[in-house]
Design an enzyme around this catalytic site. Structure first.
Site, PDB file in Angstrom:
ATOM      1  N   GLY A  60       0.770  -1.238   0.000  1.00  0.00           N
ATOM      2  CA  GLY A  60       0.000   0.000   0.000  1.00  0.00           C
ATOM      3  C   GLY A  60       0.801   1.289   0.000  1.00  0.00           C
ATOM      4  O   GLY A  60       0.374   2.279  -0.580  1.00  0.00           O
ATOM      5  N   GLU A  81       3.500   4.300   6.125  1.00  0.00           N
ATOM      6  CA  GLU A  81       2.311   3.442   6.006  1.00  0.00           C
ATOM      7  C   GLU A  81       1.246   4.153   5.179  1.00  0.00           C
ATOM      8  O   GLU A  81       1.133   5.379   5.242  1.00  0.00           O
ATOM      9  CB  GLU A  81       1.722   3.177   7.404  1.00  0.00           C
ATOM     10  CG  GLU A  81       2.134   1.870   8.034  1.00  0.00           C
ATOM     11  CD  GLU A  81       1.319   0.679   7.535  1.00  0.00           C
ATOM     12  OE1 GLU A  81       0.774   0.738   6.399  1.00  0.00           O
ATOM     13  OE2 GLU A  81       1.233  -0.305   8.273  1.00  0.00           O
ATOM     14  N   ASP A  82       0.464   3.395   4.452  1.00  0.00           N
ATOM     15  CA  ASP A  82      -0.650   3.989   3.721  1.00  0.00           C
ATOM     16  C   ASP A  82      -1.767   4.385   4.683  1.00  0.00           C
ATOM     17  O   ASP A  82      -2.272   5.494   4.658  1.00  0.00           O
ATOM     18  CB  ASP A  82      -1.173   3.037   2.632  1.00  0.00           C
ATOM     19  CG  ASP A  82      -1.430   1.620   3.146  1.00  0.00           C
ATOM     20  OD1 ASP A  82      -1.197   1.342   4.345  1.00  0.00           O
ATOM     21  OD2 ASP A  82      -1.870   0.781   2.335  1.00  0.00           O
ATOM     22  N   ASP A 137      -5.585   1.625  10.629  1.00  0.00           N
ATOM     23  CA  ASP A 137      -7.002   1.372  10.906  1.00  0.00           C
ATOM     24  C   ASP A 137      -7.118   0.912  12.358  1.00  0.00           C
ATOM     25  O   ASP A 137      -7.237   1.735  13.270  1.00  0.00           O
ATOM     26  CB  ASP A 137      -7.493   0.328   9.895  1.00  0.00           C
ATOM     27  CG  ASP A 137      -8.970   0.013  10.016  1.00  0.00           C
ATOM     28  OD1 ASP A 137      -9.628   0.582  10.890  1.00  0.00           O
ATOM     29  OD2 ASP A 137      -9.476  -0.808   9.229  1.00  0.00           O
ATOM     30  N   LYS A 155      -7.669   6.200  10.474  1.00  0.00           N
ATOM     31  CA  LYS A 155      -9.089   6.060  10.813  1.00  0.00           C
ATOM     32  C   LYS A 155      -9.211   6.119  12.326  1.00  0.00           C
ATOM     33  O   LYS A 155      -9.167   5.097  13.012  1.00  0.00           O
ATOM     34  CB  LYS A 155      -9.611   4.704  10.321  1.00  0.00           C
ATOM     35  CG  LYS A 155      -9.771   4.584   8.828  1.00  0.00           C
ATOM     36  CD  LYS A 155     -10.523   3.289   8.513  1.00  0.00           C
ATOM     37  CE  LYS A 155     -10.280   2.844   7.094  1.00  0.00           C
ATOM     38  NZ  LYS A 155     -10.823   1.503   6.830  1.00  0.00           N
ATOM     39  N   PHE A 182     -14.169   1.948   4.482  1.00  0.00           N
ATOM     40  CA  PHE A 182     -13.139   1.299   3.678  1.00  0.00           C
ATOM     41  C   PHE A 182     -12.861   2.164   2.451  1.00  0.00           C
ATOM     42  O   PHE A 182     -13.779   2.565   1.744  1.00  0.00           O
ATOM     43  CB  PHE A 182     -13.572  -0.100   3.251  1.00  0.00           C
ATOM     44  CG  PHE A 182     -12.438  -0.900   2.686  1.00  0.00           C
ATOM     45  CD1 PHE A 182     -11.534  -1.536   3.529  1.00  0.00           C
ATOM     46  CD2 PHE A 182     -12.247  -0.998   1.308  1.00  0.00           C
ATOM     47  CE1 PHE A 182     -10.465  -2.254   3.014  1.00  0.00           C
ATOM     48  CE2 PHE A 182     -11.177  -1.714   0.787  1.00  0.00           C
ATOM     49  CZ  PHE A 182     -10.291  -2.344   1.642  1.00  0.00           C
ATOM     50  N   ASP A 220      -5.788  -0.767  -1.857  1.00  0.00           N
ATOM     51  CA  ASP A 220      -6.515  -1.674  -2.755  1.00  0.00           C
ATOM     52  C   ASP A 220      -7.768  -2.232  -2.119  1.00  0.00           C
ATOM     53  O   ASP A 220      -7.930  -2.241  -0.893  1.00  0.00           O
ATOM     54  CB  ASP A 220      -5.623  -2.863  -3.112  1.00  0.00           C
ATOM     55  CG  ASP A 220      -5.454  -3.839  -1.935  1.00  0.00           C
ATOM     56  OD1 ASP A 220      -5.057  -3.376  -0.844  1.00  0.00           O
ATOM     57  OD2 ASP A 220      -5.753  -5.030  -2.103  1.00  0.00           O
TER      58      ASP A 220
END
Ligand code: IMP
Ligand code: MG
Length: 209
Positions: free
Chosen positions: A70, A125-126, A129, A157, A178, A185
């Site tokens: 990611g 990091e992308d 969560d 998030k 999401f 992805d």
């Protein structure tokens, strides 16, 4: 860092207009529900993060560690806004498979190529969560005794966070939805969209698990 959503003509928050891209992308864009963060917003935020990192790491050795897959898009853009000599390494981890909920199980698919003892490591990091992937990675990397270890995440998030992790640099706080695009992805698709978007419910049903 609030999300700026363009109001729809009826005054509701309908999201930004979906840009039309290269000939093959409309096939992906049929699955997009709304654009949460536009390409321009991402680019100016990544530039700001690069400026901060340039300031903070001036005169120090810097090793950028990207978490594949990611973070590969973010790494490319971010690194070009860091005006310092730096080195790259990558780790690949798997936390989800094709599902959209975290399992808490992290597998290292590819480890770093080099030792990090005594290095200033910045993990890119992308998205964070639940924080489980990151917590696992930080614990693992700390045992290798880097001189410093910080995190730069494009997306966070907030409401979904289950593990308390310290994020030194964050691009955007997003609601617990999401999202895909800019490296992220769903079942390996949508990574090449230059913006961050949510998917229509039908997009999940169409994809075999
Ligand atoms: P966490 O362990 O729950 O923090 O999840 C971290 C990893 O799950 C990220 O590095 C992503 O690969 C993936 N992930 C989490 N949320 C999303 C999302 O909204 N879209 C795409 N991938 C996600
Ligand atoms: Mg993924």
């Amino acid at each position: 860092m609030d999300l700026q959503l363009a109001p729809a003509p009826d005054g509701s928050q309908a999201g930004l207009e979906i840009p039309r891209l290269l000939g093959h992308v409309p096939a992906l864009e049929d699955d997009i529900e709304k654009v949460l963060i536009s390409e321009d917003e991402i680019q100016s935020t990544v530039r700001r993060l690069g400026d901060e990192i340039t300031r903070d790491y001036a005169g120090r050795d810097l090793l950028l560690v990207g978490v594949l897959k990611g973070a590969f898009v973010m790494m490319g853009d971010l690194s070009r806004h860091i005006r310092l000599p730096l080195e790259f390494d990558f780790m690949a981890v798997s936390s989800y498979g094709a599902a959209t909920k975290t399992s808490g199980v992290v597998r290292i698919l590819k480890d770093l190529d080099h030792e990090i003892e005594g290095r200033n490591v910045l993990l890119v990091e992308d998205i964070v969560d639940s924080g489980l992937t990151l917590a696992y990675l930080l614990k693992n990397l700390r045992t290798r005794r880097p001189a410093s270890l910080e995190v730069c995440a494009l997306l966070h998030k907030t409401a979904m966070q289950q593990v308390d992790v310290d994020l030194r640099y964050v691009g955007f706080q997003i609601p617990p939805e999401f999202v895909v695009g800019y490296g992220l992805d769903y079942a390996e698709r949508f990574r090449n969209l230059p913006y961050v978007a949510t998917l229509k419910p039908a997009a999940y049903q169409d994809t075999p698990e």
